[in-house]
Design an enzyme around this catalytic site. Structure first.
Site, mmCIF file in Angstrom:
data_model
loop_
_atom_site.group_PDB
_atom_site.id
_atom_site.type_symbol
_atom_site.label_atom_id
_atom_site.label_comp_id
_atom_site.label_asym_id
_atom_site.label_seq_id
_atom_site.Cartn_x
_atom_site.Cartn_y
_atom_site.Cartn_z
ATOM 1 N N HIS A 98 -123.904 -61.172 -11.250
ATOM 2 C CA HIS A 98 -122.479 -60.831 -11.168
ATOM 3 C C HIS A 98 -122.003 -60.802 -9.716
ATOM 4 O O HIS A 98 -120.910 -61.276 -9.392
ATOM 5 C CB HIS A 98 -122.224 -59.445 -11.762
ATOM 6 C CG HIS A 98 -122.580 -59.283 -13.205
ATOM 7 N ND1 HIS A 98 -123.638 -58.508 -13.625
ATOM 8 C CD2 HIS A 98 -122.014 -59.787 -14.332
ATOM 9 C CE1 HIS A 98 -123.702 -58.528 -14.940
ATOM 10 N NE2 HIS A 98 -122.737 -59.301 -15.403
ATOM 11 N N GLN A 124 -116.323 -59.816 -29.221
ATOM 12 C CA GLN A 124 -117.312 -60.891 -29.101
ATOM 13 C C GLN A 124 -118.687 -60.462 -29.597
ATOM 14 O O GLN A 124 -119.650 -61.220 -29.501
ATOM 15 C CB GLN A 124 -117.367 -61.428 -27.675
ATOM 16 C CG GLN A 124 -117.970 -60.484 -26.651
ATOM 17 C CD GLN A 124 -117.801 -61.005 -25.243
ATOM 18 O OE1 GLN A 124 -116.690 -61.100 -24.731
ATOM 19 N NE2 GLN A 124 -118.909 -61.364 -24.595
ATOM 20 N N GLN A 163 -120.563 -70.761 -22.939
ATOM 21 C CA GLN A 163 -119.343 -70.039 -22.552
ATOM 22 C C GLN A 163 -118.587 -70.828 -21.476
ATOM 23 O O GLN A 163 -117.353 -70.962 -21.533
ATOM 24 C CB GLN A 163 -119.719 -68.648 -22.041
ATOM 25 C CG GLN A 163 -118.573 -67.874 -21.431
ATOM 26 C CD GLN A 163 -118.963 -66.444 -21.122
ATOM 27 O OE1 GLN A 163 -118.989 -65.605 -22.017
ATOM 28 N NE2 GLN A 163 -119.271 -66.150 -19.872
ATOM 29 N N MET A 178 -131.392 -63.155 -14.489
ATOM 30 C CA MET A 178 -130.877 -61.788 -14.478
ATOM 31 C C MET A 178 -129.892 -61.609 -15.618
ATOM 32 O O MET A 178 -129.090 -62.487 -15.908
ATOM 33 C CB MET A 178 -130.218 -61.489 -13.148
ATOM 34 C CG MET A 178 -131.244 -61.412 -12.047
ATOM 35 S SD MET A 178 -130.611 -60.556 -10.628
ATOM 36 C CE MET A 178 -132.056 -60.703 -9.569
ATOM 37 N N SER A 179 -129.974 -60.469 -16.283
ATOM 38 C CA SER A 179 -129.099 -60.153 -17.411
ATOM 39 C C SER A 179 -129.042 -58.639 -17.559
ATOM 40 O O SER A 179 -130.051 -57.949 -17.375
ATOM 41 C CB SER A 179 -129.661 -60.769 -18.694
ATOM 42 O OG SER A 179 -129.020 -60.203 -19.829
HETATM 43 P P1 AMP Z 1 -121.545 -60.557 -18.554
HETATM 44 O O1 AMP Z 1 -121.320 -59.258 -17.867
HETATM 45 O O2 AMP Z 1 -122.923 -60.718 -19.086
HETATM 46 O O3 AMP Z 1 -120.463 -60.905 -19.534
HETATM 47 O O4 AMP Z 1 -121.443 -61.670 -17.419
HETATM 48 C C1 AMP Z 1 -120.285 -61.779 -16.622
HETATM 49 C C2 AMP Z 1 -120.355 -63.087 -15.862
HETATM 50 O O5 AMP Z 1 -121.519 -63.112 -15.041
HETATM 51 C C3 AMP Z 1 -120.442 -64.296 -16.787
HETATM 52 O O6 AMP Z 1 -119.654 -65.347 -16.260
HETATM 53 C C4 AMP Z 1 -121.903 -64.632 -16.744
HETATM 54 O O7 AMP Z 1 -122.167 -65.999 -17.003
HETATM 55 C C5 AMP Z 1 -122.255 -64.291 -15.313
HETATM 56 N N1 AMP Z 1 -123.699 -64.040 -15.188
HETATM 57 C C6 AMP Z 1 -124.455 -63.241 -15.973
HETATM 58 N N2 AMP Z 1 -125.756 -63.290 -15.594
HETATM 59 C C7 AMP Z 1 -125.811 -64.170 -14.555
HETATM 60 C C8 AMP Z 1 -126.869 -64.672 -13.728
HETATM 61 N N3 AMP Z 1 -128.134 -64.282 -13.900
HETATM 62 N N4 AMP Z 1 -126.548 -65.557 -12.764
HETATM 63 C C9 AMP Z 1 -125.261 -65.971 -12.580
HETATM 64 N N5 AMP Z 1 -124.223 -65.533 -13.322
HETATM 65 C C10 AMP Z 1 -124.494 -64.641 -14.299
#
Ligand code: AMP
Length: 278
Positions: free
Chosen positions: A34, A58, A150, A181-182
């Site tokens: 993020h 979602q 997405q 990363m997640s």
């Molecule tokens: P989220 O909070 O999971 O909905 O992610 C918010 C944004 O951050 C989305 O555009 C995701 O694709 C991006 N994102 C999530 N994880 C990563 C990552 N490991 N590397 C780059 N972007 C990410």
């Protein structure tokens, strides 16, 4: 950095702003992925608006909406350090008030990959991102390649609905051992966290084979399935070799680019990852 909570305040603020605006939508519980989006937005725009909203529409009925991790104070300090100017943190009621009934839906793209396994997911994504586009009217909006489908969906409806917004897709940020990363990685215990590296290993193997000239989609898919099968804690939902634009599943010889992607359950987590084979 200023925090905004209501639609009325966001609209009021937006009327006052001028110059190029970068938008970074997130569901919070932020990590370096993020933050890479926020920093890129910071470098490319006069002002940066981040949003933190765990979007209920979602999530499917059996998904992790209630359990989704949250830590607002930490998120706000990370965003402030990344140079973000405004953070929009609405409540679900604020964005989906009683009587809400208007949705953004795409015909074909949501039938594929994640969409096929998560009915309604991309309707929720397209609707919330459209609402955030209308509320913040950004010059550029930043998303991660981590969520490959997405990214394709957002590019498509941005064009279809004539949003005058540049969609910027940023590379996937990974842990040193390759795990993407997640926010959901927090669900993994130490054994599962170790097992979760199998996604990166499977994708890397396909990428290496592709670089060595392998162009047979079925062989590349089988190769990834074979690597996943070596990890007893990994339960694949799907393993895909698809056209990078239409997301249609490929078989036979690959011409041009292809998207290798997968969703794999490891313990309580459902992990997704992908690589573009180019
Ligand atoms: P989220 O909070 O999971 O909905 O992610 C918010 C944004 O951050 C989305 O555009 C995701 O694709 C991006 N994102 C999530 N994880 C990563 C990552 N490991 N590397 C780059 N972007 C990410």
């Amino acid at each position: 950095m200023k925090t905004i909570h209501t639609v009325a305040d966001m609209q009021g603020l937006r009327r006052e702003l001028s110059g190029n605006i970068g938008l970074v939508p997130t569901m919070g519980f932020l990590h370096k992925g993020h933050i890479s989006l926020a920093k890129r937005a910071r470098a490319e725009n006069d002002l940066v608006i981040a949003t933190i909203f765990v979007n209920p529409t979602q999530f499917g009925p059996n998904e992790d909406l209630a359990a989704y991790p949250r830590d607002l104070p930490r998120d706000l300090s990370l965003l402030e350090n990344a140079g973000v100017d405004f953070v929009f943190v609405p409540t679900p009621d604020e964005l989906y008030p009683p009587g809400f009934q208007t949705w953004v839906e795409l015909d074909d793209l949501p039938q594929r990959l994640e969409g096929a396994h998560r009915p309604g997911h991309f309707r929720g994504v397209a609707t919330i991102v459209t609402k955030l586009f209308n509320l913040t009217r950004p010059t550029r909006a930043y998303f991660g390649q981590k969520d490959a489908q997405q990214a394709v969906v957002i590019r498509r409806f941005t064009r279809d609905l004539n949003f005058d917004i540049d969609i910027v897709i940023c590379p996937t940020v990974r842990e040193p051992d390759g795990l993407a990363m997640s926010s959901r990685n927090i669900y993994l215990n130490p054994k599962e966290r170790q097992a979760a590296t199998v996604l990166f290993r499977a994708l890397s193997t396909a990428q290496a084979a592709f670089s060595d000239g392998e162009r047979d989609a079925d062989r590349l898919r089988t190769m990834m399935q074979g690597i996943l099968a070596t990890e007893p804690l990994a339960r694949p939902d799907y393993v895909s070799l698809a056209d990078a634009e239409t997301l249609a599943e490929l078989s036979g010889q690959i011409e041009g680019r292809a998207l290798a992607s997968m969703a794999v359950r490891v313990g309580p987590a459902r992990l997704i990852d992908n690589m573009i084979l180019n």
